[in-house]
Write a protein that holds these residues in place. Structure first.
Motif, PDB file in Angstrom:
ATOM      1  N   TRP A  40       0.835  -1.195   0.000  1.00 28.73           N
ATOM      2  CA  TRP A  40       0.000   0.000   0.000  1.00 28.73           C
ATOM      3  C   TRP A  40       0.870   1.245   0.000  1.00 28.73           C
ATOM      4  O   TRP A  40       1.796   1.359   0.798  1.00 28.73           O
ATOM      5  N   ASP A  41       0.585   2.175  -0.911  1.00 25.74           N
ATOM      6  CA  ASP A  41       1.284   3.451  -0.966  1.00 25.74           C
ATOM      7  C   ASP A  41       0.353   4.505  -0.370  1.00 25.74           C
ATOM      8  O   ASP A  41      -0.676   4.838  -0.962  1.00 25.74           O
ATOM      9  N   GLN A  42       0.721   5.014   0.798  1.00 21.89           N
ATOM     10  CA  GLN A  42      -0.120   5.960   1.523  1.00 21.89           C
ATOM     11  C   GLN A  42      -0.341   7.244   0.725  1.00 21.89           C
ATOM     12  O   GLN A  42      -1.450   7.771   0.692  1.00 21.89           O
ATOM     13  N   GLU A  43       0.709   7.737   0.045  1.00 24.28           N
ATOM     14  CA  GLU A  43       0.591   8.973  -0.737  1.00 24.28           C
ATOM     15  C   GLU A  43      -0.392   8.825  -1.898  1.00 24.28           C
ATOM     16  O   GLU A  43      -1.203   9.709  -2.153  1.00 24.28           O
ATOM     17  N   LEU A  44      -0.279   7.714  -2.619  1.00 21.72           N
ATOM     18  CA  LEU A  44      -1.156   7.481  -3.770  1.00 21.72           C
ATOM     19  C   LEU A  44      -2.543   6.994  -3.359  1.00 21.72           C
ATOM     20  O   LEU A  44      -3.499   7.110  -4.119  1.00 21.72           O
ATOM     21  N   GLY A  45      -2.617   6.393  -2.180  1.00 26.36           N
ATOM     22  CA  GLY A  45      -3.883   5.811  -1.758  1.00 26.36           C
ATOM     23  C   GLY A  45      -4.241   4.592  -2.587  1.00 26.36           C
ATOM     24  O   GLY A  45      -5.414   4.334  -2.859  1.00 26.36           O
ATOM     25  N   ASP A  46      -3.203   3.839  -2.984  1.00 25.10           N
ATOM     26  CA  ASP A  46      -3.419   2.685  -3.852  1.00 25.10           C
ATOM     27  C   ASP A  46      -2.272   1.696  -3.662  1.00 25.10           C
ATOM     28  O   ASP A  46      -1.240   2.031  -3.084  1.00 25.10           O
ATOM     29  N   TYR A  47      -2.459   0.486  -4.175  1.00 25.61           N
ATOM     30  CA  TYR A  47      -1.397  -0.499  -4.136  1.00 25.61           C
ATOM     31  C   TYR A  47      -0.408  -0.259  -5.277  1.00 25.61           C
ATOM     32  O   TYR A  47      -0.800   0.164  -6.363  1.00 25.61           O
TER      33      TYR A  47
END
Length: 81
Positions: A40-47
């Motif tokens: 999970w990439d917190q900045e992108l809000g996506d995997y």
């Protein structure tokens, strides 16, 4: 490989007409598969694909797959050019 096989006409569920002959499949597909770990990439809000990690499966090949080679609304046989 069986490149000139037209495939088999199959019934498929349609929205308005129930099960209809709607697609054409071939059992002579070939696939190459790679499976990567994700996180999970917190900045992108996506995997995203995990950086600097090797694939879990890398370029696994098989000739045992079914592929769609035609059907509504494209009734002609698909050919790779």
């Amino acid at each position: 490989p069986e490149e000139d096989v037209d495939g088999v006409l199959l019934r498929a569920p349609t929205k308005d007409e129930g099960m209809q002959y709607f697609c054409r499949d071939s059992g002579f597909g070939r696939v190459v598969l790679s499976l990567y770990p994700i996180e999970w990439d917190q900045e992108l809000g996506d995997y995203i694909r995990s950086p600097n990690k090797k694939p879990i499966i890398d370029r696994a090949c098989s000739s045992q797959c079914t592929v769609e080679v035609g059907g509504g609304p494209w009734w002609d046989v698909w050919k790779v050019k």
